[in-house]
Write a protein that holds these residues in place. Structure first.
Motif, PDB file in Angstrom:
ATOM      1  N   THR A  11      -9.434  -1.131  -4.226  1.00 50.14           N
ATOM      2  CA  THR A  11      -9.705  -0.552  -5.550  1.00 50.14           C
ATOM      3  C   THR A  11      -9.959   0.945  -5.431  1.00 50.14           C
ATOM      4  OG1 THR A  11     -10.695  -2.655  -6.179  1.00 50.14           O
ATOM      5  CG2 THR A  11     -11.122  -0.800  -7.626  1.00 50.14           C
ATOM      6  N   THR A  55     -16.587   1.399  -7.045  1.00 47.90           N
ATOM      7  CA  THR A  55     -16.299   0.913  -5.695  1.00 47.90           C
ATOM      8  C   THR A  55     -17.288   1.366  -4.632  1.00 47.90           C
ATOM      9  OG1 THR A  55     -14.923   2.798  -5.083  1.00 47.90           O
ATOM     10  CG2 THR A  55     -13.833   0.992  -6.235  1.00 47.90           C
ATOM     11  N   GLN A  90       2.878  -1.844  -0.414  1.00 47.14           N
ATOM     12  CA  GLN A  90       2.464  -2.543  -1.630  1.00 47.14           C
ATOM     13  C   GLN A  90       1.869  -3.890  -1.202  1.00 47.14           C
ATOM     14  OE1 GLN A  90       2.399  -1.916  -5.215  1.00 47.14           O
ATOM     15  NE2 GLN A  90       1.064  -3.641  -4.726  1.00 47.14           N
ATOM     16  N   LYS A 108       6.291   9.919  -5.753  1.00 46.59           N
ATOM     17  CA  LYS A 108       5.281   9.218  -6.539  1.00 46.59           C
ATOM     18  C   LYS A 108       4.605  10.212  -7.479  1.00 46.59           C
ATOM     19  CE  LYS A 108       0.731   7.641  -5.181  1.00 46.59           C
ATOM     20  NZ  LYS A 108      -0.062   7.023  -4.124  1.00 46.59           N
ATOM     21  N   GLN A 153       2.334   1.518 -12.464  1.00 48.92           N
ATOM     22  CA  GLN A 153       1.082   0.758 -12.506  1.00 48.92           C
ATOM     23  C   GLN A 153       0.106   1.479 -13.430  1.00 48.92           C
ATOM     24  OE1 GLN A 153      -0.034   0.546  -8.300  1.00 48.92           O
ATOM     25  NE2 GLN A 153       0.957  -1.449  -8.170  1.00 48.92           N
ATOM     26  N   ASP A 156       9.107  -1.749 -12.997  1.00 46.93           N
ATOM     27  CA  ASP A 156       7.987  -2.460 -12.401  1.00 46.93           C
ATOM     28  C   ASP A 156       7.152  -1.573 -11.491  1.00 46.93           C
ATOM     29  OD1 ASP A 156       6.759  -5.021 -12.328  1.00 46.93           O
ATOM     30  OD2 ASP A 156       7.348  -5.148 -10.221  1.00 46.93           O
ATOM     31  N   GLY A 165      -6.631  -4.008 -14.836  1.00 44.01           N
ATOM     32  CA  GLY A 165      -5.322  -3.768 -14.217  1.00 44.01           C
ATOM     33  C   GLY A 165      -5.355  -3.810 -12.711  1.00 44.01           C
ATOM     34  N   LEU A 166      -6.479  -4.225 -12.139  1.00 40.73           N
ATOM     35  CA  LEU A 166      -6.605  -4.274 -10.678  1.00 40.73           C
ATOM     36  C   LEU A 166      -6.924  -5.691 -10.227  1.00 40.73           C
ATOM     37  CD1 LEU A 166      -8.639  -1.017 -10.097  1.00 40.73           C
ATOM     38  CD2 LEU A 166      -6.303  -1.421  -9.401  1.00 40.73           C
ATOM     39  N   GLN A 200       5.701   4.911  -8.681  1.00 40.44           N
ATOM     40  CA  GLN A 200       6.453   5.064  -7.430  1.00 40.44           C
ATOM     41  C   GLN A 200       7.927   4.969  -7.804  1.00 40.44           C
ATOM     42  OE1 GLN A 200       4.710   5.143  -4.206  1.00 40.44           O
ATOM     43  NE2 GLN A 200       6.696   6.002  -3.606  1.00 40.44           N
ATOM     44  N   GLN A 214       0.208   5.310 -12.147  1.00 40.73           N
ATOM     45  CA  GLN A 214       0.835   5.661 -10.888  1.00 40.73           C
ATOM     46  C   GLN A 214       2.278   5.167 -10.932  1.00 40.73           C
ATOM     47  OE1 GLN A 214       0.020   4.501  -6.255  1.00 40.73           O
ATOM     48  NE2 GLN A 214      -1.737   4.555  -7.583  1.00 40.73           N
ATOM     49  N   TYR A 260      -3.895   1.200 -14.733  1.00 45.25           N
ATOM     50  CA  TYR A 260      -5.163   0.539 -14.471  1.00 45.25           C
ATOM     51  C   TYR A 260      -6.280   1.554 -14.676  1.00 45.25           C
ATOM     52  CZ  TYR A 260      -4.111   2.886 -10.078  1.00 45.25           C
ATOM     53  OH  TYR A 260      -3.765   3.833  -9.161  1.00 45.25           O
ATOM     54  N   ALA A 309      -1.354   2.242  -3.739  1.00 51.59           N
ATOM     55  CA  ALA A 309      -0.938   1.464  -4.908  1.00 51.59           C
ATOM     56  C   ALA A 309      -1.978   0.381  -5.210  1.00 51.59           C
ATOM     57  CB  ALA A 309       0.411   0.819  -4.633  1.00 51.59           C
ATOM     58  N   ALA A 310      -2.103   0.037  -6.488  1.00 50.59           N
ATOM     59  CA  ALA A 310      -2.986  -1.079  -6.849  1.00 50.59           C
ATOM     60  C   ALA A 310      -2.392  -2.359  -6.281  1.00 50.59           C
ATOM     61  CB  ALA A 310      -3.084  -1.169  -8.366  1.00 50.59           C
ATOM     62  N   PRO A 311      -3.209  -3.210  -5.662  1.00 51.95           N
ATOM     63  CA  PRO A 311      -2.667  -4.441  -5.090  1.00 51.95           C
ATOM     64  C   PRO A 311      -2.144  -5.371  -6.181  1.00 51.95           C
ATOM     65  CG  PRO A 311      -5.056  -4.455  -5.003  1.00 51.95           C
ATOM     66  CD  PRO A 311      -4.661  -3.106  -5.490  1.00 51.95           C
ATOM     67  N   LYS A 312      -1.128  -6.163  -5.834  1.00 43.64           N
ATOM     68  CA  LYS A 312      -0.639  -7.183  -6.759  1.00 43.64           C
ATOM     69  C   LYS A 312      -1.137  -8.532  -6.269  1.00 43.64           C
ATOM     70  CE  LYS A 312       3.343  -4.542  -8.224  1.00 43.64           C
ATOM     71  NZ  LYS A 312       4.776  -4.338  -8.187  1.00 43.64           N
ATOM     72  N   LYS A 322      10.045  -7.629  -4.384  1.00 42.75           N
ATOM     73  CA  LYS A 322      10.312  -6.649  -5.444  1.00 42.75           C
ATOM     74  C   LYS A 322      10.092  -5.210  -4.998  1.00 42.75           C
ATOM     75  CE  LYS A 322       9.751  -9.028  -9.819  1.00 42.75           C
ATOM     76  NZ  LYS A 322       8.875  -9.241 -10.976  1.00 42.75           N
ATOM     77  N   ALA A 350     -13.930   6.856  -8.536  1.00 40.48           N
ATOM     78  CA  ALA A 350     -13.887   5.416  -8.260  1.00 40.48           C
ATOM     79  C   ALA A 350     -15.301   4.854  -8.234  1.00 40.48           C
ATOM     80  CB  ALA A 350     -13.166   5.170  -6.936  1.00 40.48           C
TER      81      ALA A 350
END
Lengths: 406, 145
Positions: free
Chosen positions: B95, A128, B65, A77, A27, A24, A405-406, A71, A69, A29, B104-107, B121, A125
């Motif tokens: 972002t 953004t 996270q 990472k 990531q 998990d 994915g974001l 971790q 990415q 994205y 890290a990309a937010p969940k 998690k 980016a």
């Protein structure tokens, strides 16, 4: 080379679903983007007269940036950033691993965007930030320094009401001939007001004399050294600030690169004969501008100073139909050593100017109907001295991006 | 009773029934939560810096996270009170950090239960829920009135 990169990317991407299901902490994205640009009425010399030409619009193929990415431990990472517009055109922009023993000390190794000013790390980016084009220091036609480095130590410590961040980086160097160089990049900034205000300084030294990563005729360098230099020892200093007050964002940045350089006589002969240089450039390159174009008439002293700065402001308004963000910008860039021919390693903007300097005013608006979609429209006018007169020409750009994915 | 009176009564009834729904997000307290196994505390400033995207780590270096709550009203209130920035700017900063590899990309958790699950998690997981949804599965590090 391209095929190898494409294969590597395809293998990496094909592994993603399997690994993502099992872990998990991975990531995946990125975003897709496409852009339309149109320049109008560019001044061109017709003897001592100025004519105008409108080149055709440039509609870029949709390109993608895929980031992964992982971790895999609280202290370790890995990150990869692939960019491209198809299997034949894939670029590994970033590929690094990071070890984080503490906030004050992190080690990152691989292909890394160096910490330098407000934009270098975040240029990919695009969805953004306000604006479509990079600040002139990071325009691909005239980079002040290479954007990537190989090893970087960085960290942050609390200092008073804010946070003090630092980074030091090094790598092989800028050019083809890097023996004896020890380049160092550094950045220090102070952030306070819960992230509202940032002031910082970045610097770089080539750590000895180097040359360009491109030969004359091979296009724009990916480093700060022009292709016609035999050797170039240079330093760059950059100061920057950002304020985020309520819904407003204000940015200002200034940079100067000082080059102690020696031109390559044979390369200059090629440039003078083939690159369509103007009178001021001819006078810089040749001892006697009216004399013969040969190695003995080349002025080998290539010392020069490049300066650039910008001020930018944006505003974010949340509406029932999404976010609307108008912005205005003014960019300035000056490089007396450059020429206009991109093929010879020059810059089509500064190289057209009599003195290598130009300004660019931009106004635009960013619209996000949903957080994943960014639609930007802006218009610029370029201003510089050409054949002794101040000339301007306009340009419009449209950029559409979709983040996933974001 | 006339049709007009009936309509008015129906509107009043709908409004009255809606009140608790809106009030639950708009006026309830918010709890900033971390994993139950996480023993370290965070100050309000540290929480604000993490959610503002100024800091991508906990004070001890653990990678943060962020878990966003799918409740839009709660999120807006949380950002206004703790981060003190508009929601769009905060999301844009998250972002930016993710696309540049800095964070890290937010969940996103669609419900309080999902936010709690996602927070648990990751060792650096941090989220926010209505205080009324707090239970032993997570630990509260900050209460926002």
């Amino acid at each position: 080379m391209l095929a190898r990169r494409a294969r590597m990317a395809v293998v990496a991407l094909s592994l993603v679903p399997a690994v993502a299901g099992a872990q998990d902490a991975l990531q995946v994205y990125g975003y897709f983007s496409t852009r339309l640009e149109k320049v109008f009425e560019i001044p061109v010399a017709n003897g001592l007269l100025i004519d105008r030409e409108s080149p055709p619009k440039e509609f870029s193929q949709p390109f993608f940036n895929v980031m992964m990415q992982h971790q895999f431990d609280p202290r370790f990472k890995a990150f990869i950033n692939l960019n491209g517009s198809g299997a034949e055109n894939i670029d590994v922009r970033n590929l690094w691993g990071e070890w984080t023993p503490s906030n004050a000390f992190n080690v990152r190794v691989g292909k890394i965007y160096r910490k330098f000013g407000l934009y270098n790390e975040i240029l990919d980016a695009v969805p953004t930030y306000y604006g479509i084009e990079a600040p002139e220091a990071f325009d691909a036609d005239h980079l002040l320094i290479s954007r990537t480095t190989t090893a970087m130590v960085y960290g942050v410590v609390r200092a008073g009401e804010g946070r003090l961040s630092y980074s030091v980086s090094t790598d092989n160097g800028e050019g083809r001939d890097i023996a004896g160089t020890f380049p160092i990049g550094a950045d220090v900034n102070y952030n306070f007001g819960r992230g509202s205000y940032t002031v910082g300084l970045s610097g770089y030294t080539s750590g000895g004399a180097t040359n360009s990563d491109r030969e004359v005729g091979d296009g724009s360098p990916k480093s700060g050294v022009l292709p016609w230099m035999a050797r170039d020892s240079f330093t760059v200093i950059n100061a920057y600030s950002e304020a985020r007050v309520g819904s407003f964002t204000f940015q200002a940045e200034w940079a100067q690169a000082d080059h102690k350089a020696q031109r390559d006589a044979d390369a200059i002969v090629q440039v003078v004969n083939g690159a369509g240089i103007n009178a001021a450039q001819r006078a810089r390159f040749l001892i006697n501008p009216n004399g013969p174009v040969n190695a003995s008439n080349v002025n080998l002293n290539g010392d020069h100073t490049i300066r650039t700065w910008y001020v930018r402001a944006g505003y974010s308004k949340e509406t029932a139909r999404g976010e609307v963000g108008p912005y205005i910008q003014w960019d300035y860039y000056s490089n007396p050593e450059t020429i206009s021919s991109k093929r010879f390693g020059g810059d089509a903007e500064a190289g057209e100017a009599d003195d290598g300097a130009f300004g660019k005013g931009t106004a635009g608006v960013l619209y996000r109907p949903v957080p994943q979609v960014a639609f930007k429209v802006d218009g610029s006018f370029h201003q510089y001295k050409f054949l002794g007169r101040t000339v301007r020409y306009p340009e419009i750009r449209i950029d559409l991006s979709y983040a996933f994915g974001l | 009773m006339t049709f007009r009176a009936l309509t008015r009564a129906a509107l009043v009834a709908v409004a009255a029934l809606s009140m608790p729904v809106f009030a639950s997000s708009a006026s309830a307290q918010i709890s900033v939560i971390v994993s139950a196994s996480q023993s370290k505390n965070l100050s309000e400033r540290e929480v604000a810096e993490i959610f503002a995207g100024v800091s991508t780590t906990w004070p001890d270096g653990t990678k943060a996270q962020i878990v966003e709550n799918g409740d839009a009203v709660l999120t807006q209130k949380f950002f206004a009170k703790v981060v003190k920035k508009p929601t769009a700017l905060v999301r844009s900063q998250w972002t930016k950090l993710a696309l540049s590899g800095q964070g890290a990309a937010p969940k996103k958790g669609a419900s309080a239960a999902e936010v709690k699950e996602l927070v648990n998690k990751s060792p650096g997981g941090i989220g926010y829920i209505n205080s009324s949804d707090l239970d032993d599965s997570v630990r509260e590090v900050l209460k926002v009135p």
